[in-house]
Structures are given as C-alpha cells and as structure tokens.
Design a protein around this motif. Structure first.
Motif, PDB file in Angstrom:
ATOM      1  N   LYS A   2      62.190   6.866  24.012  1.00 41.69           N
ATOM      2  CA  LYS A   2      62.652   8.173  23.540  1.00 41.69           C
ATOM      3  C   LYS A   2      62.902   9.089  24.734  1.00 41.69           C
ATOM      4  CE  LYS A   2      60.690   7.478  19.111  1.00 41.69           C
ATOM      5  NZ  LYS A   2      60.444   8.106  17.864  1.00 41.69           N
ATOM      6  N   ARG A   3      63.847  10.005  24.577  1.00 40.91           N
ATOM      7  CA  ARG A   3      64.327  10.785  25.720  1.00 40.91           C
ATOM      8  C   ARG A   3      63.702  12.169  25.878  1.00 40.91           C
ATOM      9  NH1 ARG A   3      70.639  11.815  27.421  1.00 40.91           N
ATOM     10  NH2 ARG A   3      70.152  13.218  29.130  1.00 40.91           N
ATOM     11  N   TYR A   4      63.263  12.795  24.794  1.00 43.08           N
ATOM     12  CA  TYR A   4      62.834  14.195  24.866  1.00 43.08           C
ATOM     13  C   TYR A   4      61.356  14.357  24.521  1.00 43.08           C
ATOM     14  CZ  TYR A   4      67.784  14.988  25.091  1.00 43.08           C
ATOM     15  OH  TYR A   4      69.102  14.958  25.466  1.00 43.08           O
ATOM     16  N   LEU A   5      60.654  15.099  25.357  1.00 43.12           N
ATOM     17  CA  LEU A   5      59.253  15.445  25.131  1.00 43.12           C
ATOM     18  C   LEU A   5      59.190  16.883  24.660  1.00 43.12           C
ATOM     19  CD1 LEU A   5      57.686  14.086  28.440  1.00 43.12           C
ATOM     20  CD2 LEU A   5      57.771  12.936  26.232  1.00 43.12           C
ATOM     21  N   LEU A   6      58.374  17.142  23.654  1.00 47.09           N
ATOM     22  CA  LEU A   6      58.187  18.500  23.150  1.00 47.09           C
ATOM     23  C   LEU A   6      56.767  18.949  23.463  1.00 47.09           C
ATOM     24  CD1 LEU A   6      59.019  20.996  21.491  1.00 47.09           C
ATOM     25  CD2 LEU A   6      58.306  19.741  19.442  1.00 47.09           C
ATOM     26  N   PHE A   7      56.666  20.055  24.184  1.00 49.28           N
ATOM     27  CA  PHE A   7      55.398  20.715  24.457  1.00 49.28           C
ATOM     28  C   PHE A   7      55.461  22.086  23.807  1.00 49.28           C
ATOM     29  CE2 PHE A   7      55.882  17.650  27.788  1.00 49.28           C
ATOM     30  CZ  PHE A   7      54.603  17.159  28.004  1.00 49.28           C
ATOM     31  N   ALA A   8      54.380  22.494  23.147  1.00 40.78           N
ATOM     32  CA  ALA A   8      54.387  23.781  22.449  1.00 40.78           C
ATOM     33  C   ALA A   8      52.961  24.230  22.208  1.00 40.78           C
ATOM     34  CB  ALA A   8      55.131  23.650  21.117  1.00 40.78           C
ATOM     35  N   GLY A   9      52.821  25.535  21.932  1.00 34.77           N
ATOM     36  CA  GLY A   9      51.487  26.027  21.631  1.00 34.77           C
ATOM     37  C   GLY A   9      51.447  27.511  21.359  1.00 34.77           C
ATOM     38  N   GLN A  10      50.236  27.994  21.205  1.00 32.49           N
ATOM     39  CA  GLN A  10      49.973  29.413  21.011  1.00 32.49           C
ATOM     40  C   GLN A  10      49.699  30.034  22.376  1.00 32.49           C
ATOM     41  OE1 GLN A  10      50.060  31.178  18.211  1.00 32.49           O
ATOM     42  NE2 GLN A  10      50.422  29.487  16.828  1.00 32.49           N
ATOM     43  N   SER A  11      50.152  31.234  22.582  1.00 25.85           N
ATOM     44  CA  SER A  11      49.962  31.909  23.868  1.00 25.85           C
ATOM     45  C   SER A  11      48.490  32.140  24.181  1.00 25.85           C
ATOM     46  CB  SER A  11      50.699  33.251  23.876  1.00 25.85           C
ATOM     47  OG  SER A  11      52.081  33.034  23.764  1.00 25.85           O
ATOM     48  N   TYR A  12      47.669  32.303  23.167  1.00 31.08           N
ATOM     49  CA  TYR A  12      46.273  32.634  23.410  1.00 31.08           C
ATOM     50  C   TYR A  12      45.383  31.409  23.594  1.00 31.08           C
ATOM     51  CZ  TYR A  12      46.346  32.143  18.321  1.00 31.08           C
ATOM     52  OH  TYR A  12      46.557  31.695  17.045  1.00 31.08           O
ATOM     53  N   TYR A  13      45.928  30.192  23.457  1.00 27.77           N
ATOM     54  CA  TYR A  13      45.167  28.981  23.751  1.00 27.77           C
ATOM     55  C   TYR A  13      45.638  28.417  25.076  1.00 27.77           C
ATOM     56  CZ  TYR A  13      43.433  28.867  18.967  1.00 27.77           C
ATOM     57  OH  TYR A  13      42.810  29.165  17.787  1.00 27.77           O
ATOM     58  N   ALA A  14      44.755  28.372  26.010  1.00 21.45           N
ATOM     59  CA  ALA A  14      45.124  27.899  27.361  1.00 21.45           C
ATOM     60  C   ALA A  14      44.829  26.412  27.521  1.00 21.45           C
ATOM     61  CB  ALA A  14      44.350  28.698  28.392  1.00 21.45           C
ATOM     62  N   ASN A  15      45.471  25.575  26.693  1.00 21.35           N
ATOM     63  CA  ASN A  15      45.256  24.133  26.793  1.00 21.35           C
ATOM     64  C   ASN A  15      45.978  23.576  28.011  1.00 21.35           C
ATOM     65  OD1 ASN A  15      43.710  24.052  24.470  1.00 21.35           O
ATOM     66  ND2 ASN A  15      45.472  23.690  23.159  1.00 21.35           N
ATOM     67  N   GLY A  16      47.276  23.722  28.017  1.00 23.48           N
ATOM     68  CA  GLY A  16      48.078  23.252  29.142  1.00 23.48           C
ATOM     69  C   GLY A  16      48.234  21.745  29.167  1.00 23.48           C
ATOM     70  N   GLY A  17      49.244  21.320  29.882  1.00 20.73           N
ATOM     71  CA  GLY A  17      49.482  19.899  30.110  1.00 20.73           C
ATOM     72  C   GLY A  17      49.658  19.094  28.839  1.00 20.73           C
ATOM     73  N   TRP A  18      49.113  17.883  28.841  1.00 17.10           N
ATOM     74  CA  TRP A  18      49.288  16.967  27.721  1.00 17.10           C
ATOM     75  C   TRP A  18      48.639  17.464  26.449  1.00 17.10           C
ATOM     76  CZ3 TRP A  18      53.004  13.715  27.497  1.00 17.10           C
ATOM     77  CH2 TRP A  18      53.513  13.157  28.666  1.00 17.10           C
ATOM     78  N   ALA A  19      47.689  18.402  26.535  1.00 18.45           N
ATOM     79  CA  ALA A  19      47.076  18.954  25.325  1.00 18.45           C
ATOM     80  C   ALA A  19      48.102  19.710  24.477  1.00 18.45           C
ATOM     81  CB  ALA A  19      45.917  19.875  25.689  1.00 18.45           C
ATOM     82  N   ASP A  20      49.205  20.130  25.084  1.00 21.37           N
ATOM     83  CA  ASP A  20      50.264  20.849  24.381  1.00 21.37           C
ATOM     84  C   ASP A  20      51.412  19.941  23.939  1.00 21.37           C
ATOM     85  OD1 ASP A  20      48.951  23.292  24.645  1.00 21.37           O
ATOM     86  OD2 ASP A  20      49.827  23.653  26.604  1.00 21.37           O
ATOM     87  N   TRP A  21      51.296  18.644  24.180  1.00 14.56           N
ATOM     88  CA  TRP A  21      52.343  17.697  23.794  1.00 14.56           C
ATOM     89  C   TRP A  21      52.362  17.556  22.285  1.00 14.56           C
ATOM     90  CZ3 TRP A  21      51.572  12.316  22.241  1.00 14.56           C
ATOM     91  CH2 TRP A  21      52.766  11.607  22.111  1.00 14.56           C
ATOM     92  N   LYS A  22      53.535  17.733  21.674  1.00 14.30           N
ATOM     93  CA  LYS A  22      53.680  17.668  20.219  1.00 14.30           C
ATOM     94  C   LYS A  22      54.460  16.455  19.742  1.00 14.30           C
ATOM     95  CE  LYS A  22      51.512  21.498  19.895  1.00 14.30           C
ATOM     96  NZ  LYS A  22      50.081  21.437  19.781  1.00 14.30           N
ATOM     97  N   GLY A  23      55.129  15.758  20.640  1.00 14.69           N
ATOM     98  CA  GLY A  23      55.859  14.570  20.210  1.00 14.69           C
ATOM     99  C   GLY A  23      56.958  14.186  21.176  1.00 14.69           C
ATOM    100  N   THR A  24      57.501  13.007  20.933  1.00 18.45           N
ATOM    101  CA  THR A  24      58.604  12.454  21.722  1.00 18.45           C
ATOM    102  C   THR A  24      59.720  12.110  20.738  1.00 18.45           C
ATOM    103  OG1 THR A  24      56.953  11.519  23.205  1.00 18.45           O
ATOM    104  CG2 THR A  24      59.192  10.722  23.451  1.00 18.45           C
ATOM    105  N   PHE A  25      60.953  12.421  21.113  1.00 13.46           N
ATOM    106  CA  PHE A  25      62.076  12.318  20.181  1.00 13.46           C
ATOM    107  C   PHE A  25      63.280  11.661  20.840  1.00 13.46           C
ATOM    108  CE2 PHE A  25      59.327  15.820  19.229  1.00 13.46           C
ATOM    109  CZ  PHE A  25      59.090  15.671  17.875  1.00 13.46           C
ATOM    110  N   ASP A  26      64.082  10.981  20.012  1.00 18.28           N
ATOM    111  CA  ASP A  26      65.294  10.331  20.505  1.00 18.28           C
ATOM    112  C   ASP A  26      66.379  11.335  20.878  1.00 18.28           C
ATOM    113  OD1 ASP A  26      64.548   7.574  20.309  1.00 18.28           O
ATOM    114  OD2 ASP A  26      64.780   7.717  18.133  1.00 18.28           O
ATOM    115  N   THR A  27      66.473  12.427  20.107  1.00 15.82           N
ATOM    116  CA  THR A  27      67.543  13.400  20.343  1.00 15.82           C
ATOM    117  C   THR A  27      66.969  14.805  20.499  1.00 15.82           C
ATOM    118  OG1 THR A  27      67.916  13.953  18.024  1.00 15.82           O
ATOM    119  CG2 THR A  27      69.133  12.042  18.905  1.00 15.82           C
ATOM    120  N   LEU A  28      67.725  15.648  21.145  1.00 16.85           N
ATOM    121  CA  LEU A  28      67.352  17.048  21.294  1.00 16.85           C
ATOM    122  C   LEU A  28      67.280  17.717  19.921  1.00 16.85           C
ATOM    123  CD1 LEU A  28      66.744  19.434  23.134  1.00 16.85           C
ATOM    124  CD2 LEU A  28      69.209  19.745  23.421  1.00 16.85           C
TER     125      LEU A  28
END
Length: 71
Positions: A2-28
């Motif tokens: 898969k080509r695209y990695l999605l990282f996302a989160g809440q501004s008030y949670y300072a997880n960072g890095g792979w803890a914010d990884w939400k998935g991998t996708f074939d297309t944008l």
C-alpha cells in the motif's frame, strides 16, 4: 504494498510517531475517506514512494473535509 500512510490525532494527546498511525491505504482517496471515521484535530497522509506529506491539516480539522480534499 500500500502506498499511503495516515497519521492523525487529537491536539491535546501527545502520542506522536507510530502511536498516531491510523492505517495504510492503496489510494489517496481511500486515506482521505477514512478521515470521516475519526475524531481528530489534525492529520498527515504520507506517500511512501516519495516520503512526503501529500495532504495534511494541523490543529483545525473539525470533521468536515477541507475544500482542497473534496473531490
């Protein structure tokens, strides 16, 4: 692979890095569509072929897709 990695989160949670990884996708489009399922303030979509952030919003995501992400 898969080509695209999605990282996302809440501004008030300072997880960072792979803890914010939400998935991998074939297309944008699939990565952007997945955003509607998340309760987040920010996101980055990374193209693993170029290693660049191709779409991102920081601190202002309200659940409504920004105009530049709408088809």
């Amino acid at each position: 692979m898969k080509r695209y990695l999605l990282f996302a989160g809440q501004s008030y949670y300072a997880n960072g890095g792979w803890a914010d990884w939400k998935g991998t996708f074939d297309t944008l489009e699939e990565a952007v569509a997945h955003l509607t399922k998340l309760d987040i303030d920010w996101f980055h979509v990374i193209d693993i072929q170029t290693l660049k952030a191709v779409k991102f919003v920081e601190g202002s995501y309200s659940g409504e897709l920004p105009d530049f992400l709408k088809g």
